[in-house]
Design a protein around this motif. Structure first.
Motif, PDB file in Angstrom:
ATOM      1  N   MET A  22      -6.470   9.343 -14.956  1.00  0.00           N
ATOM      2  CA  MET A  22      -6.664   8.110 -14.187  1.00  0.00           C
ATOM      3  C   MET A  22      -6.520   6.864 -15.062  1.00  0.00           C
ATOM      4  SD  MET A  22      -7.167   8.914 -10.998  1.00  0.00           S
ATOM      5  CE  MET A  22      -5.836  10.043 -11.379  1.00  0.00           C
ATOM      6  N   ARG A  23      -6.689   7.025 -16.361  1.00  0.00           N
ATOM      7  CA  ARG A  23      -6.519   5.895 -17.284  1.00  0.00           C
ATOM      8  C   ARG A  23      -5.123   5.875 -17.899  1.00  0.00           C
ATOM      9  NH1 ARG A  23     -11.611   7.864 -19.528  1.00  0.00           N
ATOM     10  NH2 ARG A  23     -13.372   6.773 -18.566  1.00  0.00           N
ATOM     11  N   SER A  24      -4.311   6.844 -17.510  1.00  0.00           N
ATOM     12  CA  SER A  24      -2.973   6.958 -18.100  1.00  0.00           C
ATOM     13  C   SER A  24      -2.074   5.812 -17.662  1.00  0.00           C
ATOM     14  CB  SER A  24      -2.329   8.287 -17.695  1.00  0.00           C
ATOM     15  OG  SER A  24      -2.013   8.272 -16.309  1.00  0.00           O
ATOM     16  N   GLY A  25      -0.945   5.675 -18.367  1.00  0.00           N
ATOM     17  CA  GLY A  25      -0.012   4.594 -18.064  1.00  0.00           C
ATOM     18  C   GLY A  25       0.519   4.641 -16.649  1.00  0.00           C
ATOM     19  N   VAL A  63       0.841  -1.199   0.000  1.00  0.00           N
ATOM     20  CA  VAL A  63       0.000   0.000   0.000  1.00  0.00           C
ATOM     21  C   VAL A  63       0.878   1.252   0.000  1.00  0.00           C
ATOM     22  CG1 VAL A  63      -1.714   1.339   1.284  1.00  0.00           C
ATOM     23  CG2 VAL A  63      -1.925  -1.152   1.157  1.00  0.00           C
ATOM     24  N   ASP A  64       1.917   1.245   0.837  1.00  0.00           N
ATOM     25  CA  ASP A  64       2.825   2.397   0.910  1.00  0.00           C
ATOM     26  C   ASP A  64       3.514   2.644  -0.432  1.00  0.00           C
ATOM     27  OD1 ASP A  64       2.171   2.708   3.557  1.00  0.00           O
ATOM     28  OD2 ASP A  64       3.977   1.722   4.334  1.00  0.00           O
ATOM     29  N   ASP A  65       3.927   1.571  -1.095  1.00  0.00           N
ATOM     30  CA  ASP A  65       4.583   1.710  -2.401  1.00  0.00           C
ATOM     31  C   ASP A  65       3.622   2.308  -3.422  1.00  0.00           C
ATOM     32  OD1 ASP A  65       6.917   0.666  -1.424  1.00  0.00           O
ATOM     33  OD2 ASP A  65       6.599  -1.352  -2.220  1.00  0.00           O
ATOM     34  N   PHE A  66       2.383   1.870  -3.368  1.00  0.00           N
ATOM     35  CA  PHE A  66       1.360   2.392  -4.280  1.00  0.00           C
ATOM     36  C   PHE A  66       1.173   3.891  -4.064  1.00  0.00           C
ATOM     37  CE2 PHE A  66      -3.352   1.670  -5.686  1.00  0.00           C
ATOM     38  CZ  PHE A  66      -3.160   2.537  -6.753  1.00  0.00           C
ATOM     39  N   VAL A  67       0.992   4.264  -2.807  1.00  0.00           N
ATOM     40  CA  VAL A  67       0.733   5.664  -2.468  1.00  0.00           C
ATOM     41  C   VAL A  67       1.927   6.554  -2.830  1.00  0.00           C
ATOM     42  CG1 VAL A  67       0.243   7.264  -0.572  1.00  0.00           C
ATOM     43  CG2 VAL A  67      -0.903   5.058  -0.648  1.00  0.00           C
ATOM     44  N   SER A  68       3.132   6.006  -2.754  1.00  0.00           N
ATOM     45  CA  SER A  68       4.334   6.802  -3.055  1.00  0.00           C
ATOM     46  C   SER A  68       4.394   7.239  -4.516  1.00  0.00           C
ATOM     47  CB  SER A  68       5.595   6.013  -2.697  1.00  0.00           C
ATOM     48  OG  SER A  68       5.795   4.927  -3.592  1.00  0.00           O
ATOM     49  N   THR A  69       3.620   6.585  -5.382  1.00  0.00           N
ATOM     50  CA  THR A  69       3.624   6.938  -6.809  1.00  0.00           C
ATOM     51  C   THR A  69       2.607   8.047  -7.123  1.00  0.00           C
ATOM     52  OG1 THR A  69       1.910   5.329  -7.468  1.00  0.00           O
ATOM     53  CG2 THR A  69       4.191   4.540  -7.357  1.00  0.00           C
ATOM     54  N   LEU A  70       1.783   8.420  -6.153  1.00  0.00           N
ATOM     55  CA  LEU A  70       0.673   9.332  -6.428  1.00  0.00           C
ATOM     56  C   LEU A  70       1.020  10.818  -6.493  1.00  0.00           C
ATOM     57  CD1 LEU A  70      -2.155   7.622  -4.339  1.00  0.00           C
ATOM     58  CD2 LEU A  70      -1.631   7.356  -6.778  1.00  0.00           C
ATOM     59  N   PRO A  71       2.014  11.311  -5.731  1.00  0.00           N
ATOM     60  CA  PRO A  71       2.294  12.756  -5.782  1.00  0.00           C
ATOM     61  C   PRO A  71       2.499  13.312  -7.187  1.00  0.00           C
ATOM     62  CG  PRO A  71       3.434  11.800  -3.921  1.00  0.00           C
ATOM     63  CD  PRO A  71       2.827  10.654  -4.687  1.00  0.00           C
ATOM     64  N   SER A  72       3.223  12.603  -8.038  1.00  0.00           N
ATOM     65  CA  SER A  72       3.452  13.099  -9.400  1.00  0.00           C
ATOM     66  C   SER A  72       2.149  13.138 -10.192  1.00  0.00           C
ATOM     67  CB  SER A  72       4.476  12.219 -10.125  1.00  0.00           C
ATOM     68  OG  SER A  72       4.003  10.884 -10.249  1.00  0.00           O
ATOM     69  N   ILE A  73       1.268  12.165  -9.950  1.00  0.00           N
ATOM     70  CA  ILE A  73      -0.032  12.127 -10.628  1.00  0.00           C
ATOM     71  C   ILE A  73      -0.918  13.264 -10.125  1.00  0.00           C
ATOM     72  CG2 ILE A  73      -2.141  10.763 -10.949  1.00  0.00           C
ATOM     73  CD1 ILE A  73      -0.335   8.264 -10.704  1.00  0.00           C
ATOM     74  N   GLU A  74      -0.857  13.518  -8.825  1.00  0.00           N
ATOM     75  CA  GLU A  74      -1.648  14.600  -8.235  1.00  0.00           C
ATOM     76  C   GLU A  74      -1.190  15.965  -8.757  1.00  0.00           C
ATOM     77  OE1 GLU A  74      -2.720  12.486  -3.954  1.00  0.00           O
ATOM     78  OE2 GLU A  74      -0.789  13.483  -4.236  1.00  0.00           O
ATOM     79  N   LYS A  75       0.124  16.165  -8.858  1.00  0.00           N
ATOM     80  CA  LYS A  75       0.651  17.432  -9.368  1.00  0.00           C
ATOM     81  C   LYS A  75       0.242  17.652 -10.824  1.00  0.00           C
ATOM     82  CE  LYS A  75       4.644  17.587  -6.273  1.00  0.00           C
ATOM     83  NZ  LYS A  75       6.131  17.475  -6.162  1.00  0.00           N
ATOM     84  N   LYS A  76       0.275  16.580 -11.602  1.00  0.00           N
ATOM     85  CA  LYS A  76      -0.135  16.677 -12.999  1.00  0.00           C
ATOM     86  C   LYS A  76      -1.615  17.023 -13.091  1.00  0.00           C
ATOM     87  CE  LYS A  76      -0.321  14.064 -17.333  1.00  0.00           C
ATOM     88  NZ  LYS A  76      -0.006  12.765 -17.997  1.00  0.00           N
TER      89      LYS A  76
END
Length: 222
Positions: A61-64, A8-21
């Protein structure tokens, strides 16, 4: 289980860049709004941006990047199954992997993916962003207030994570723990186990049911 928390932590760590975009793309879209003296005009023309917002966030959300994060997270289901199988092999001579167990895993993975994409993330995340825009447009609030509200919702503020991160933590944690429980229940029923030992510690968030099990330690399936 550390494995599940780490996934779960690894998953969440990928989100900041998606949120900024997401924030940057929505910020660009809001520049299309008609604004007078810093206040958003209440006209119907501004409301037309709502459909664009949904399309833009859905596309992200559908992006790679996001899709790959979801796919990588669901890999943990295989690892959890492997660990559980090894445990039950050492516990019971009658345990053998069955097609049913794989079907349980597949159903849980499909449910998790649906919750983290498509209708699940749309209802919990995208609709929330559209609501923020609609409220600010119909009330004629300041453009600055709108951008700050979007930033707070998408990226977060201070120690508070953004809406997507909080949603993903909840769904991912609940989903993988539900799968582990479903798998255990199916296997124990198959091999005929009737007595269970509760292993765990009490936390501030522990439910009364869990506190009671710690006191009893062993309990019967009935």
């Amino acid at each position: 289980m550390d494995l599940m928390k780490e996934s779960v932590d690894d998953f969440v760590s990928t989100l900041p860049s998606i949120e900024k975009k997401t924030y940057q793309n929505l910020l660009n879209l809001t520049k299309e709004l008609e604004v007078t003296n810093g206040k958003i005009d209440k006209g119907s023309k501004n409301l037309s941006i709502l459909s664009k917002i949904k399309k833009e966030v859905s596309k992200i959300m559908r992006s790679g990047d996001y899709k790959n994060s979801v796919d990588k997270f669901t890999d943990v289901y295989n690892k959890v199954q492997t660990l559980q199988d090894k445990y039950f092999e050492g516990l019971s001579d009658t345990f053998t992997p069955k097609k049913l167990f794989n079907e349980i895993k597949k159903v849980n993975i499909d449910s998790t993916v649906e919750s983290l994409t498509d209708s699940g993330v749309s209802a919990a995340y995208i609709d929330g962003l559209r609501k923020i825009l609609k409220v600010h447009i119909t009330s004629g609030s300041s453009y600055a207030d709108l951008t700050e509200a979007l930033r707070s919702s998408i990226i977060g503020q201070g120690d508070t994570k953004g809406d997507l991160s909080r949603y993903v933590v909840q769904v991912a944690t609940d989903s993988i723990n539900t799968y582990a429980a479903n798998y255990n229940e199916a296997v124990t029923s198959d091999i005929g186990l009737e007595w269970y030992q509760y292993v765990g510690s009490i936390k501030k968030t522990s439910r009364d049911f869990c506190k009671a099990l710690v006191k009893r330690r062993y309990f019967h399936v009935s």
